[in-house]
Scaffold this active site. Structure first.
Site, PDB file in Angstrom:
ATOM      1  N   ARG A   1      -3.630  -1.036  -6.783  1.00  0.00           N
ATOM      2  CA  ARG A   1      -2.864  -2.289  -6.828  1.00  0.00           C
ATOM      3  C   ARG A   1      -3.326  -3.077  -8.041  1.00  0.00           C
ATOM      4  NH1 ARG A   1      -5.801  -4.776  -1.506  1.00  0.00           N
ATOM      5  NH2 ARG A   1      -7.891  -4.694  -2.336  1.00  0.00           N
ATOM      6  N   MET A  33      -4.164  -5.532  10.951  1.00  0.00           N
ATOM      7  CA  MET A  33      -5.089  -4.607  11.594  1.00  0.00           C
ATOM      8  C   MET A  33      -5.933  -3.859  10.573  1.00  0.00           C
ATOM      9  SD  MET A  33      -4.454  -1.367  14.060  1.00  0.00           S
ATOM     10  CE  MET A  33      -4.657  -0.207  12.718  1.00  0.00           C
ATOM     11  N   HIS A  57      -7.253 -43.284  -7.748  1.00  0.00           N
ATOM     12  CA  HIS A  57      -7.333 -43.811  -9.113  1.00  0.00           C
ATOM     13  C   HIS A  57      -8.345 -43.016  -9.933  1.00  0.00           C
ATOM     14  CE1 HIS A  57      -8.918 -46.532 -12.265  1.00  0.00           C
ATOM     15  NE2 HIS A  57      -7.637 -46.845 -12.392  1.00  0.00           N
ATOM     16  N   GLY A 111      -5.886 -10.643   8.299  1.00  0.00           N
ATOM     17  CA  GLY A 111      -5.293 -10.891   9.602  1.00  0.00           C
ATOM     18  C   GLY A 111      -4.590  -9.655  10.129  1.00  0.00           C
ATOM     19  N   TYR A 115      11.361 -32.660 -23.822  1.00  0.00           N
ATOM     20  CA  TYR A 115       9.904 -32.500 -23.873  1.00  0.00           C
ATOM     21  C   TYR A 115       9.270 -32.882 -22.545  1.00  0.00           C
ATOM     22  CZ  TYR A 115       9.558 -37.603 -24.366  1.00  0.00           C
ATOM     23  OH  TYR A 115       9.632 -38.949 -24.154  1.00  0.00           O
ATOM     24  N   CYS A 117       7.130 -38.221 -18.395  1.00  0.00           N
ATOM     25  CA  CYS A 117       5.789 -38.675 -18.754  1.00  0.00           C
ATOM     26  C   CYS A 117       4.928 -38.962 -17.532  1.00  0.00           C
ATOM     27  CB  CYS A 117       5.861 -39.910 -19.646  1.00  0.00           C
ATOM     28  SG  CYS A 117       6.561 -41.339 -18.818  1.00  0.00           S
ATOM     29  N   LYS A 175       0.832  -1.196   0.000  1.00  0.00           N
ATOM     30  CA  LYS A 175       0.000   0.000   0.000  1.00  0.00           C
ATOM     31  C   LYS A 175       0.870   1.250   0.000  1.00  0.00           C
ATOM     32  CE  LYS A 175      -3.824  -0.668   2.343  1.00  0.00           C
ATOM     33  NZ  LYS A 175      -4.385  -0.991   3.666  1.00  0.00           N
ATOM     34  N   ARG A 228      -3.100   2.986   8.583  1.00  0.00           N
ATOM     35  CA  ARG A 228      -3.386   1.825   7.722  1.00  0.00           C
ATOM     36  C   ARG A 228      -2.213   0.863   7.751  1.00  0.00           C
ATOM     37  NH1 ARG A 228      -4.560   4.671   2.006  1.00  0.00           N
ATOM     38  NH2 ARG A 228      -5.885   2.836   1.690  1.00  0.00           N
ATOM     39  N   THR A 231       7.930 -40.261 -13.585  1.00  0.00           N
ATOM     40  CA  THR A 231       8.078 -39.685 -12.240  1.00  0.00           C
ATOM     41  C   THR A 231       7.015 -40.163 -11.261  1.00  0.00           C
ATOM     42  OG1 THR A 231       7.028 -37.716 -13.163  1.00  0.00           O
ATOM     43  CG2 THR A 231       9.418 -37.667 -12.880  1.00  0.00           C
ATOM     44  N   ASN A 232       5.941 -40.792 -11.747  1.00  0.00           N
ATOM     45  CA  ASN A 232       4.990 -41.360 -10.777  1.00  0.00           C
ATOM     46  C   ASN A 232       5.666 -42.490 -10.005  1.00  0.00           C
ATOM     47  OD1 ASN A 232       3.134 -39.655 -11.842  1.00  0.00           O
ATOM     48  ND2 ASN A 232       1.938 -41.225 -12.895  1.00  0.00           N
ATOM     49  N   SER A 270      12.646 -41.666 -20.732  1.00  0.00           N
ATOM     50  CA  SER A 270      11.450 -40.934 -20.352  1.00  0.00           C
ATOM     51  C   SER A 270      11.312 -41.098 -18.841  1.00  0.00           C
ATOM     52  CB  SER A 270      10.239 -41.512 -21.080  1.00  0.00           C
ATOM     53  OG  SER A 270       9.086 -40.830 -20.668  1.00  0.00           O
TER      54      SER A 270
HETATM   55  P1  ADP Z   1      -7.875  -2.197   3.323  1.00  0.00           P
HETATM   56  O1  ADP Z   1      -6.481  -2.615   3.146  1.00  0.00           O
HETATM   57  O2  ADP Z   1      -8.693  -3.084   4.163  1.00  0.00           O
HETATM   58  O3  ADP Z   1      -8.518  -1.811   2.023  1.00  0.00           O
HETATM   59  P2  ADP Z   1      -7.452   0.608   3.734  1.00  0.00           P
HETATM   60  O4  ADP Z   1      -6.322   1.105   4.536  1.00  0.00           O
HETATM   61  O5  ADP Z   1      -7.302   0.690   2.270  1.00  0.00           O
HETATM   62  O6  ADP Z   1      -7.806  -0.859   4.187  1.00  0.00           O
HETATM   63  O7  ADP Z   1      -8.666   1.487   4.190  1.00  0.00           O
HETATM   64  C1  ADP Z   1      -9.966   1.118   4.439  1.00  0.00           C
HETATM   65  C2  ADP Z   1     -10.906   2.194   3.881  1.00  0.00           C
HETATM   66  O8  ADP Z   1     -10.609   3.461   4.396  1.00  0.00           O
HETATM   67  C3  ADP Z   1     -10.775   2.317   2.378  1.00  0.00           C
HETATM   68  O9  ADP Z   1     -12.059   2.489   1.840  1.00  0.00           O
HETATM   69  C4  ADP Z   1      -9.949   3.538   2.193  1.00  0.00           C
HETATM   70  O10 ADP Z   1     -10.211   4.163   0.971  1.00  0.00           O
HETATM   71  C5  ADP Z   1     -10.378   4.392   3.381  1.00  0.00           C
HETATM   72  N1  ADP Z   1      -9.321   5.316   3.783  1.00  0.00           N
HETATM   73  C6  ADP Z   1      -8.084   4.981   4.199  1.00  0.00           C
HETATM   74  N2  ADP Z   1      -7.340   6.082   4.454  1.00  0.00           N
HETATM   75  C7  ADP Z   1      -8.147   7.143   4.197  1.00  0.00           C
HETATM   76  C8  ADP Z   1      -7.950   8.540   4.266  1.00  0.00           C
HETATM   77  N3  ADP Z   1      -6.787   9.074   4.619  1.00  0.00           N
HETATM   78  N4  ADP Z   1      -8.990   9.338   3.937  1.00  0.00           N
HETATM   79  C9  ADP Z   1     -10.159   8.793   3.565  1.00  0.00           C
HETATM   80  N5  ADP Z   1     -10.420   7.481   3.479  1.00  0.00           N
HETATM   81  C10 ADP Z   1      -9.412   6.641   3.788  1.00  0.00           C
HETATM   82 MG    MG Z   2      -7.922  -0.614   0.750  1.00  0.00          MG
END
Ligand code: ADP
Ligand code: MG
Ligand code: MG
Length: 887
Positions: free
Chosen positions: A354, A109, A470, A107, A866, A846, A28, A98, A782-783, A779
């Site tokens: 992304r 935060m 099988h 998992g 091959y 094979c 991110k 974030r 490998t099984n 050949s």
């Molecule tokens: P995730 O990885 O779960 O997508 P994010 O960090 O991207 O978590 O954020 C969760 C939500 O909060 C997203 O919709 C993101 O666009 C929004 N968000 C994050 N930072 C800001 C910010 N600085 N201002 C406004 N919205 C934000």
């Molecule tokens: Mg996000």
């Protein structure tokens, strides 16, 4: 600036390349820096590097002075960029905190938004924005989020309190609440926190910030994160980055909004913007399902027949700007992007980008389209498509719109979807299929004798057995959908009825299988046929251009040979002759041969089989039209062909005129304690040379006939299985050569041919240098090489192998993906020793592994000529071989 804190946005974007490195700044953070760097509107902020996470967790969760200074400077950067001050009562700066690891990871935060609000700054926000409702809404959101993700207070407590306010006021939706309602709710939220924690909600904004930063790092060590890392092979020392970023507000009224978008349709790959947005909303509101999000484009809204205006219509200016950003991002990243954005009072802000996840179909279309647009080159397109995902595209799939009547579930053992009448044994399957019925073979488990029934069936369902049972292996090889290990299926052969889950069914009832999901459904669910031309064909042409290894197929029936050729197979790497012996019309001659008391008896039976076998090979040579065909002489232990029931013995006795008792005694003599390591492979050829002689004769007669008739070259490659010593091969090669010479003399035509061997025993790999004095090709089987190297029989592995994979003893099932570390060494060693004796010796693989991308990469590295894969895996192998060649 600290070495561990990078700024982005606000005109002070870090130029340090580490700030764009996902391993340092997390996915991110790196992308935020990248977007800011190309001039996109990114709210200013800073990223704390992933390295700090490791230090923090190693140093007993403490922040060092360097980090404190770095964060203070980072906050100052955001303050000066925004003209606001963190904690200021008149003009407060609010931030989001974030998490962001190298790869997006559940998992970790959850994001905290609106951090920096307290009883005083909320007043400043209300006055500054002229919108008290917005200020109090933001504050209550902050308390709830912070309490949930940082302080660990159950979010239901807050949701319940909100529901009570709504009920008391007769409100239905959140948007109906006014400033005073949110303000009252903030009071209640603070009381909830104080009650749960025994102290008030933190009012000090710096305490809030450090609390959130610590919580992000703590979440890296959470149980959820650890489990995910273990399942996905993510090292624990990667750590997560923390992004602190100025808030922008999509909840400031009707000229504000928030949304998520893809630059192309992630389901179809269509070059059309795709996304959802909501007016007057913040953060996750779009995905949270509180309100129904609206369409992004007018086109999508009209196509769906939806009423609420699209962003294109409701906010044309911000939309035009967003569309320009889509174009810029695609040009920059040269891939489809998954984006988060917010509009604050008509001003667009980018919050994330992304590479977007996509279906197999979309991946294919986008890769091909982007080459056409000049965005990427062919090599990149080849690398973009997961070869295994092609599997979904090669088989019929269930019509997603069709209704389904779920009966139960098993393992998704072989992809594709099929419907048909239930049949409970192979004979019935064949008989009904010959009458033109579609049938689904349902068995407790299958064995080699069921092959003809499996072939006749449109799909296979077994109550027992795993992904390498099988049934699963054979079905994948044949391209039949298969659901295995469906423990809710119980069969009663006496009444020829069955139960699937709670439903009672009988033979003849129609069911549908989805081998890609393991679903079993009642009735016939309509399917959609695969599309093998168009984008698929284009990508395959490119793959063929870029690969070095040839791709052959494992096939022995005319149907499979044709399928494989249509998928682009360049020859047959393994034609297993025993499958031809199970055919209903021949099994009695085969049994007669096996149970004969002496050579004369065997020869009499073999004479009946010769024309049949010759016809098999003729058909194959004709279809393969001059492509190389490797034919393996008989391999399995003879007892696999024996009659089992009294009725079968009686029938055979009538057919060949030998008493039942004699037959049973002879069958008893053939019993083996461990057939996998018993009287099979070349050991049959050594003890019953007349069997291999008949097969060799059938091969050469067919080859000469087809060569004469077609005028094309036919080059048979005769393969001797299970060789351990050079002497075995010498004896059997002499037999093959002798037979060839006889046939050529009789027919007055000489053909080129090769005699080679499978390398499937550790001793053969070790002695490869010597064996290559007799073999023209190796050949790698490998099984069996995996079975004999690991000392694990594949048919028995189901009982323990999954535990082995779960505990990481083997990274993957070694029968699915070659054990490169162990078995791979034997392959390398044999290749090296074989080449030393016979430079240019033809080398191929094979086993089932010939269709597995990771194993194919290993074959490329080892320089094999091959790989050979089952027909439906041929396209996968072509793409994987190209990827391997491109590195
Ligand atoms: P995730 O990885 O779960 O997508 P994010 O960090 O991207 O978590 O954020 C969760 C939500 O909060 C997203 O919709 C993101 O666009 C929004 N968000 C994050 N930072 C800001 C910010 N600085 N201002 C406004 N919205 C934000
Ligand atoms: Mg996000
Ligand atoms: Mg073998």
């Amino acid at each position: 600036m600290s070495a561990y804190v990078f700024y982005f946005g606000g005109g002070a974007n870090s130029t340090d390349p580490r700030s764009r490195d996902k391993t340092i700044a997390g996915g991110k953070g790196a992308n935020l820096a990248e977007m800011a760097g190309i001039g996109l509107p990114v709210p200013p902020g800073f990223t704390i590097s992933t390295e700090v996470c490791a230090t923090y967790n190693a140093n007993g969760k403490s922040f060092d002075a360097d980090l404190r200074a770095g964060v203070a400077a980072g906050v100052a950067h955001v303050e000066s960029s925004t003209g606001r001050k963190f904690g200021d009562t008149a003009n407060p700066l609010l931030v989001s905190v974030r998490s962001g690891a190298r790869v997006s990871m559940p998992g970790m935060m959850d994001t905290v938004l609106n951090l920096g609000l307290n009883d005083e700054t909320v007043q400043g926000l209300a006055q500054g924005s002229g919108n008290p409702r917005f200020a109090w809404d933001s504050y209550r959101r902050f308390i709830q989020m912070y309490s949930d993700v940082v302080l660990g207070i159950d979010h239901h407590l807050f949701e319940d309190a909100l529901e009570i306010v709504k009920e008391d006021n007769g409100f239905y939706a959140d948007v109906e609440l006014e400033a005073e309602h949110w303000q009252a709710l903030v009071g209640e939220y603070k009381a909830i926190v104080e009650k749960a924690l025994g102290r008030p909600f933190p009012q000090d904004v710096h305490e809030q910030l450090w609390g959130a930063i610590g919580a992000v790092f703590d979440s890296w060590e959470s149980e959820r994160a650890k489990v995910y890392r273990r399942l996905n092979d993510i090292p624990g020392d990667w750590g997560t980055a923390v992004n602190v970023q100025a808030m922008v507000f999509g909840n400031m009224g009707d000229t504000s909004a928030t949304g998520v978008a893809f630059t192309r349709d992630p389901a179809t790959g269509e070059k059309a913007y795709y996304g959802e947005w909501l007016v007057n909303a913040q953060g996750e509101d779009v995905v949270a399902g509180i309100r129904t999000p609206q369409y992004l484009t007018k086109f999508a809204r009209e196509r769906a027949g939806a009423k609420p205006l699209s962003m294109e219509e409701a906010m044309p200016e911000a939309y035009t700007e967003l569309a320009a950003v889509f174009e810029l991002l695609e040009k920059h990243y040269k891939d489809m992007q998954d984006i988060e954005f917010t509009v604050e009072r008509n001003k667009l802000w980018m919050l994330q980008t992304r590479s977007g996840k996509r279906t197999a179909k979309a991946a294919l279309k986008m890769a091909v389209d982007m080459v056409g647009e000049g965005l990427i080159d062919e090599a990149t397109a080849i690398k973009r498509v997961d070869p295994m995902a092609l599997d979904q595209l090669l088989h019929p799939t269930l019509d997603p719109k069709a209704e389904r009547d779920y009966l139960g579930k098993g393992l998704p053992a072989s992809p594709g979807a099929a419907s048909g009448a239930i049949v409970l044994d192979a004979e019935t399957a064949q008989a009904r299929a010959e009458r033109g019925d579609s049938v689904i073979l349902v068995r407790v488990e299958t064995s080699p004798e069921d092959i003809h029934g499996m072939h006749a069936a449109k799909g296979i369902l077994t109550a027992r057995g795993g992904m390498t049972s099988h049934a699963a292996v054979v079905a994948r090889g044949m391209g039949r959908p298969c659901v295995s290990g469906a423990s809710s299926v119980s069969i009663d052969m006496n009444s020829r009825t069955l139960k699937i889950g709670t439903r009672d069914l009988k033979e003849g009832d129609i069911i549908t299988l989805d081998g890609a999901t393991g679903d079993i459904m009642g009735g016939a669910v309509p399917t959609i046929e695969p599309e093998l031309v168009g984008d698929f064909g284009t990508l395959m042409v490119w793959a063929d251009k870029h690969r070095r290894m040839k791709v052959r197929t494992n096939a022995e029936t005319p149907e499979d040979c044709r399928t494989a050729r249509s998928f682009g197979a360049e020859g047959i790497g393994l034609c297993r002759t025993e499958h031809m012996f199970f055919d209903a019309g021949r099994i009695s001659a085969v049994r007669q041969m096996i149970l004969a008391e002496d050579e004369d008896g065997r020869r009499a039976a073999l004479a009946k089989l010769l024309p049949e076998q010759r016809a098999d090979f003729q058909a194959i040579f004709e279809i393969m039209a001059g492509l190389p065909v490797t034919i393996r002489l008989l391999d399995p232990p003879l007892h696999e062909f024996l009659p089992h029931s009294d009725a079968e013995f009686a029938e055979l006795s009538d057919a060949i005129g030998i008493g039942v008792e004699t037959l049973k005694r002879r069958a008893g003599e053939l019993h083996e304690f461990n057939p996998m390591l018993g009287h099979r492979g070349c050991r049959l050829g050594i003890t019953f040379p007349e069997i291999y002689e008949m097969q060799a004769r059938a091969i050469f007669e067919a080859a000469v006939d087809v060569a004469l008739a077609s005028g094309e070259a036919v080059v048979p490659e005769v393969m001797i299985p299970l060789v351990a010593t050079k002497k075995e091969l010498s004896i059997l090669k002499a037999l093959v050569d002798r037979t060839a010479a006889q046939v050529f003399a009789e027919k007055g035509k000489v053909l080129d041919y090769l005699v080679g061997t499978m390398i499937e025993l550790p001793r053969a790999a070790l002695m490869a240098g010597e064996i290559a004095e007799e073999a023209k090709f190796f050949s790698f089987g490998t099984n069996d090489l995996t079975q004999t190297t690991l000392g694990v029989s594949r048919d028995d592995a189901a009982r323990f192998l999954s535990a082995y994979v779960e505990q990481g003893i083997y990274a993957r099932d070694p029968f699915v993906s070659l054990d490169v570390e162990g078995v791979g060494q034997l392959v390398e060693l044999a290749a090296e020793r074989g080449r030393k004796t016979l430079p240019g010796i033809k080398l191929g693989i094979c086993g089932e592994h010939g269709g597995d991308p990771a194993s194919i990469a290993f074959c490329e590295k080892t320089g094999l000529d091959y790989v050979s894969a089952s027909p439906f895996r041929v396209p996968i192998a072509r793409l994987a071989a190209a990827q391997a060649a491109l590195g």
